[in-house]
Write an enzyme that holds these catalytic residues in place. Structure first.
Site, PDB file in Angstrom:
ATOM      1  CD  GLU A 184      -3.254  -0.712   1.931  1.00  0.00           C
ATOM      2  OE1 GLU A 184      -3.751   0.291   2.265  1.00  0.00           O
ATOM      3  OE2 GLU A 184      -3.926  -1.859   2.080  1.00  0.00           O
ATOM      4  CE  LYS A 239       3.250  -1.181   7.643  1.00  0.00           C
ATOM      5  NZ  LYS A 239       3.803  -2.312   8.870  1.00  0.00           N
TER       6      LYS A 239
HETATM    7  P1  NAD Z   1      -3.175  -7.464  12.710  1.00  0.00           P
HETATM    8  O1  NAD Z   1      -3.935  -6.192  12.988  1.00  0.00           O
HETATM    9  O2  NAD Z   1      -3.825  -8.830  12.643  1.00  0.00           O
HETATM   10  O3  NAD Z   1      -2.111  -7.654  13.972  1.00  0.00           O
HETATM   11  C1  NAD Z   1      -1.256  -6.573  14.309  1.00  0.00           C
HETATM   12  C2  NAD Z   1      -0.801  -7.144  15.762  1.00  0.00           C
HETATM   13  O4  NAD Z   1      -0.058  -6.004  16.222  1.00  0.00           O
HETATM   14  C3  NAD Z   1      -1.799  -7.422  16.960  1.00  0.00           C
HETATM   15  O5  NAD Z   1      -1.530  -8.557  17.562  1.00  0.00           O
HETATM   16  C4  NAD Z   1      -1.512  -6.062  18.036  1.00  0.00           C
HETATM   17  O6  NAD Z   1      -2.061  -6.452  19.090  1.00  0.00           O
HETATM   18  C5  NAD Z   1      -0.440  -5.857  17.747  1.00  0.00           C
HETATM   19  N1  NAD Z   1      -0.081  -4.552  17.927  1.00  0.00           N
HETATM   20  C6  NAD Z   1      -0.792  -3.314  17.579  1.00  0.00           C
HETATM   21  N2  NAD Z   1      -0.155  -2.289  18.128  1.00  0.00           N
HETATM   22  C7  NAD Z   1       1.028  -2.679  18.716  1.00  0.00           C
HETATM   23  C8  NAD Z   1       1.806  -2.042  19.752  1.00  0.00           C
HETATM   24  N3  NAD Z   1       1.729  -0.486  19.783  1.00  0.00           N
HETATM   25  N4  NAD Z   1       2.615  -2.627  20.392  1.00  0.00           N
HETATM   26  C9  NAD Z   1       2.705  -4.027  20.337  1.00  0.00           C
HETATM   27  N5  NAD Z   1       1.791  -4.521  19.571  1.00  0.00           N
HETATM   28  C10 NAD Z   1       0.835  -4.018  18.793  1.00  0.00           C
HETATM   29  O7  NAD Z   1      -2.008  -7.185  11.597  1.00  0.00           O
HETATM   30  P2  NAD Z   1      -1.641  -8.097  10.382  1.00  0.00           P
HETATM   31  O8  NAD Z   1      -2.694  -8.205   9.261  1.00  0.00           O
HETATM   32  O9  NAD Z   1      -1.171  -9.335  11.050  1.00  0.00           O
HETATM   33  O10 NAD Z   1      -0.264  -7.397   9.655  1.00  0.00           O
HETATM   34  C11 NAD Z   1       0.867  -7.601  10.347  1.00  0.00           C
HETATM   35  C12 NAD Z   1       1.872  -6.630   9.538  1.00  0.00           C
HETATM   36  O11 NAD Z   1       1.903  -7.043   8.376  1.00  0.00           O
HETATM   37  C13 NAD Z   1       1.488  -5.028   9.618  1.00  0.00           C
HETATM   38  O12 NAD Z   1       2.706  -4.293   9.800  1.00  0.00           O
HETATM   39  C14 NAD Z   1       1.029  -4.739   8.331  1.00  0.00           C
HETATM   40  O13 NAD Z   1       0.909  -3.546   8.093  1.00  0.00           O
HETATM   41  C15 NAD Z   1       1.818  -5.877   7.433  1.00  0.00           C
HETATM   42  N6  NAD Z   1       1.076  -6.198   6.296  1.00  0.00           N
HETATM   43  C16 NAD Z   1      -0.206  -6.715   6.421  1.00  0.00           C
HETATM   44  C17 NAD Z   1      -0.731  -7.351   5.487  1.00  0.00           C
HETATM   45  C18 NAD Z   1      -2.182  -7.773   5.245  1.00  0.00           C
HETATM   46  O14 NAD Z   1      -2.604  -8.414   4.348  1.00  0.00           O
HETATM   47  N7  NAD Z   1      -2.744  -8.269   6.473  1.00  0.00           N
HETATM   48  C19 NAD Z   1      -0.156  -7.409   4.076  1.00  0.00           C
HETATM   49  C20 NAD Z   1       1.077  -6.783   4.069  1.00  0.00           C
HETATM   50  C21 NAD Z   1       1.685  -6.260   5.067  1.00  0.00           C
HETATM   51  O1  DAU Z   2      -2.118  -4.946   0.479  1.00  0.00           O
HETATM   52  C1  DAU Z   2      -1.772  -4.894   1.884  1.00  0.00           C
HETATM   53  C2  DAU Z   2      -2.853  -4.691   2.711  1.00  0.00           C
HETATM   54  O2  DAU Z   2      -3.905  -5.603   2.596  1.00  0.00           O
HETATM   55  C3  DAU Z   2      -2.319  -4.514   4.223  1.00  0.00           C
HETATM   56  O3  DAU Z   2      -1.458  -3.524   4.155  1.00  0.00           O
HETATM   57  C4  DAU Z   2      -3.284  -3.932   5.180  1.00  0.00           C
HETATM   58  O4  DAU Z   2      -2.810  -4.166   6.546  1.00  0.00           O
HETATM   59  C5  DAU Z   2      -4.462  -5.046   5.033  1.00  0.00           C
HETATM   60  O5  DAU Z   2      -5.577  -4.653   5.892  1.00  0.00           O
HETATM   61  C6  DAU Z   2      -5.083  -5.038   3.629  1.00  0.00           C
HETATM   62  O6  DAU Z   2      -5.758  -3.566   3.268  1.00  0.00           O
HETATM   63  P1  DAU Z   2      -7.043  -3.647   2.535  1.00  0.00           P
HETATM   64  O7  DAU Z   2      -7.665  -2.397   2.771  1.00  0.00           O
HETATM   65  O8  DAU Z   2      -6.870  -3.914   1.241  1.00  0.00           O
HETATM   66  O9  DAU Z   2      -7.721  -4.807   3.044  1.00  0.00           O
HETATM   67  P2  DAU Z   2      -9.171  -5.053   3.498  1.00  0.00           P
HETATM   68  O10 DAU Z   2      -9.687  -6.720   3.810  1.00  0.00           O
HETATM   69  O11 DAU Z   2      -9.715  -4.009   4.437  1.00  0.00           O
HETATM   70  O12 DAU Z   2     -10.183  -4.668   2.048  1.00  0.00           O
HETATM   71  C7  DAU Z   2      -9.841  -5.449   0.931  1.00  0.00           C
HETATM   72  C8  DAU Z   2     -10.789  -4.982  -0.147  1.00  0.00           C
HETATM   73  O13 DAU Z   2     -12.119  -5.092  -0.049  1.00  0.00           O
HETATM   74  C9  DAU Z   2     -10.648  -3.318  -0.282  1.00  0.00           C
HETATM   75  O14 DAU Z   2     -10.829  -2.973  -1.746  1.00  0.00           O
HETATM   76  C10 DAU Z   2     -11.827  -2.844   0.494  1.00  0.00           C
HETATM   77  C11 DAU Z   2     -12.905  -3.727   0.314  1.00  0.00           C
HETATM   78  N1  DAU Z   2     -13.746  -4.052   1.335  1.00  0.00           N
HETATM   79  C12 DAU Z   2     -13.401  -4.218   2.567  1.00  0.00           C
HETATM   80  C13 DAU Z   2     -14.195  -4.563   3.761  1.00  0.00           C
HETATM   81  C14 DAU Z   2     -13.689  -4.754   5.168  1.00  0.00           C
HETATM   82  C15 DAU Z   2     -15.060  -4.368   1.000  1.00  0.00           C
HETATM   83  O15 DAU Z   2     -15.698  -4.013  -0.073  1.00  0.00           O
HETATM   84  N2  DAU Z   2     -15.923  -4.401   2.094  1.00  0.00           N
HETATM   85  C16 DAU Z   2     -15.624  -4.352   3.549  1.00  0.00           C
HETATM   86  O16 DAU Z   2     -16.266  -4.755   4.404  1.00  0.00           O
END
Ligand code: NAD
Ligand code: DAU
Length: 339
Positions: A127, A157
């Site tokens: 992102e 980020k």
């Molecule tokens: P998540 O929200 O599921 O988990 C985040 C975790 O961080 C939680 O356990 C929370 O308690 C902990 N946390 C939050 N604030 C904190 C703080 N101040 N100190 C200590 N712990 C804290 O997130 P996720 O989806 O597992 O994402 C993890 C990482 O990967 C993030 O940095 C996110 O930006 C990155 N990321 C996520 C995705 C995705 O698709 N979910 C994709 C690419 C990168």
């Molecule tokens: O690309 C990596 C990112 O992917 C991570 O950095 C973020 O932490 C992670 O949350 C995710 O971000 P998105 O915004 O892409 O994920 P989300 O699941 O929130 O939404 C995925 C897509 O679906 C986005 O286009 C918004 C849409 N959406 C999401 C929700 C929650 C809906 O249409 N309805 C919904 O209720």
């Protein structure tokens, strides 16, 4: 070897802990997590009693606590997953995103400088590149694509990434950064698209699709992300950024329809709602650097991974129902205070 994983009670961090403890059983793994609403101690149950695992409840912004843990554990490798991660929440309340995602990263890197580490790895996101147009399927994010954040989440980020690069150049911190596309798999908090839609569909609730559902995300099975980070830690070059993605672009509406079909619910549950402010149109990663330099390839194809994932949420209702009811927070607040 001691590995410190921050944010390990969340979605990707917990999957990473499971992966690393399986692949490197000789490592000591310390999980530092604040247990915000997104952290769930129950997720870590499979490793909680193991002798080479320790959970510490702490905030990465709490300098005293972070430095104390570093002094106690002297980790060689630090992987920072801790973050506020949900775009919609960042639009409602940006402040905590700047606090945790930027200043928390700084605090961790200051501790790494003081105590010395072999590697600090920052888990970033695609992102930070902003979005791509829907009508240019030939365009992809490479590591050279300029930073162009759209939401307070992605801006925080991107800021952290710049800070990591600055610490690497100015202080010689041995850091790497990975930028991954959207992950899916077990233990994802049910506010994110896939688990939210599965949970709502199973409860016959409306499935809220933003705008027309035409936005495109590039989905990767979470274990493939974990494997990529493991490779970067052991074979990646200090100071480098690595894009991680599996060339698996899908429109949101197609994912939601697939979920309806998989759980046997009618598409009439789909409800088009107001679009997300500043909604990124399309993400698409060019992962060739990971492939060419580190030999990484995704192993789980979407057609297999998505059904495995949906089945996991069907089979583990208690995990997400506990979250939706709020019971998980009361229980972990009661038991985690002494950790
Ligand atoms: P998540 O929200 O599921 O988990 C985040 C975790 O961080 C939680 O356990 C929370 O308690 C902990 N946390 C939050 N604030 C904190 C703080 N101040 N100190 C200590 N712990 C804290 O997130 P996720 O989806 O597992 O994402 C993890 C990482 O990967 C993030 O940095 C996110 O930006 C990155 N990321 C996520 C995705 C995705 O698709 N979910 C994709 C690419 C990168
Ligand atoms: O690309 C990596 C990112 O992917 C991570 O950095 C973020 O932490 C992670 O949350 C995710 O971000 P998105 O915004 O892409 O994920 P989300 O699941 O929130 O939404 C995925 C897509 O679906 C986005 O286009 C918004 C849409 N959406 C999401 C929700 C929650 C809906 O249409 N309805 C919904 O209720």
């Amino acid at each position: 070897m001691t590995l410190l994983v921050t944010g390990g009670a969340g979605f990707i961090g917990s999957n990473f802990i499971f992966y690393m403890m399986k692949e490197h059983p000789q490592y000591r793994v310390v999980c530092l997590d604040k247990l915000t609403y997104a952290g769930n101690l129950a997720t870590l149950a499979p490793v909680m009693g193991k002798g080479n695992f320790r959970f510490v409840r702490a905030d990465i912004c709490d300098r005293e606590a972070v430095f104390r843990i570093f002094a106690e554990e002297r980790p060689e490798i630090v992987v920072n997953f801790a973050a506020e991660s949900h775009v919609d929440r960042s639009i409602e309340n940006p402040g905590v995103f700047l606090q945790t995602n930027i200043l928390g990263t700084q605090t961790l890197m200051d501790a790494c400088r003081k105590y010395g580490v072999q590697r600090f790895h920052q888990v970033s996101t695609d992102e930070v590149y902003g979005d791509l147009p829907l009508d240019r399927p030939d365009l992809f994010f490479t590591e050279e694509t300029p930073i162009h954040a759209s939401s307070p989440y992605s801006a925080s980020k991107a800021s952290a990434d710049l800070l990591v690069q600055a610490y690497c150049r100015t202080f010689g911190l041995p850091a790497t950064i990975s930028r991954c596309s959207n992950n899916y798999g077990p233990y994802q908090f049910p506010e994110k698209l896939i688990p939210l839609m599965v949970a709502n569909a199973l409860a016959d609730k409306p499935l809220p699709v933003y705008g027309k559902g035409e936005n495109v995300r590039d989905w990767l099975y979470v274990e493939d992300h974990c494997k990529a980070i493991d490779l970067i830690l052991h074979q990646g070059r200090v100071g480098e950024i690595y894009n991680i993605g599996g060339h698996n672009e899908m429109r949101n509406i197609d994912i939601v329809k697939l979920i309806c079909k998989a759980v046997g619910k009618p598409e009439s549950l789909i409800t088009f709602v107001a679009d997300r402010k500043g909604h990124d149109l399309r993400y698409a990663i060019d992962p060739s650097k990971m492939g060419n330099e580190l030999g990484w390839q995704p192993e789980t194809m979407f057609n297999e991974g998505i059904y495995r994932t949906i089945q996991w949420y069907v089979d583990n209702r208690a995990w997400w129902e506990d979250i939706l009811s709020g019971a998980y927070r009361e229980r972990q607040d009661a038991c985690a205070n002494g950790i």
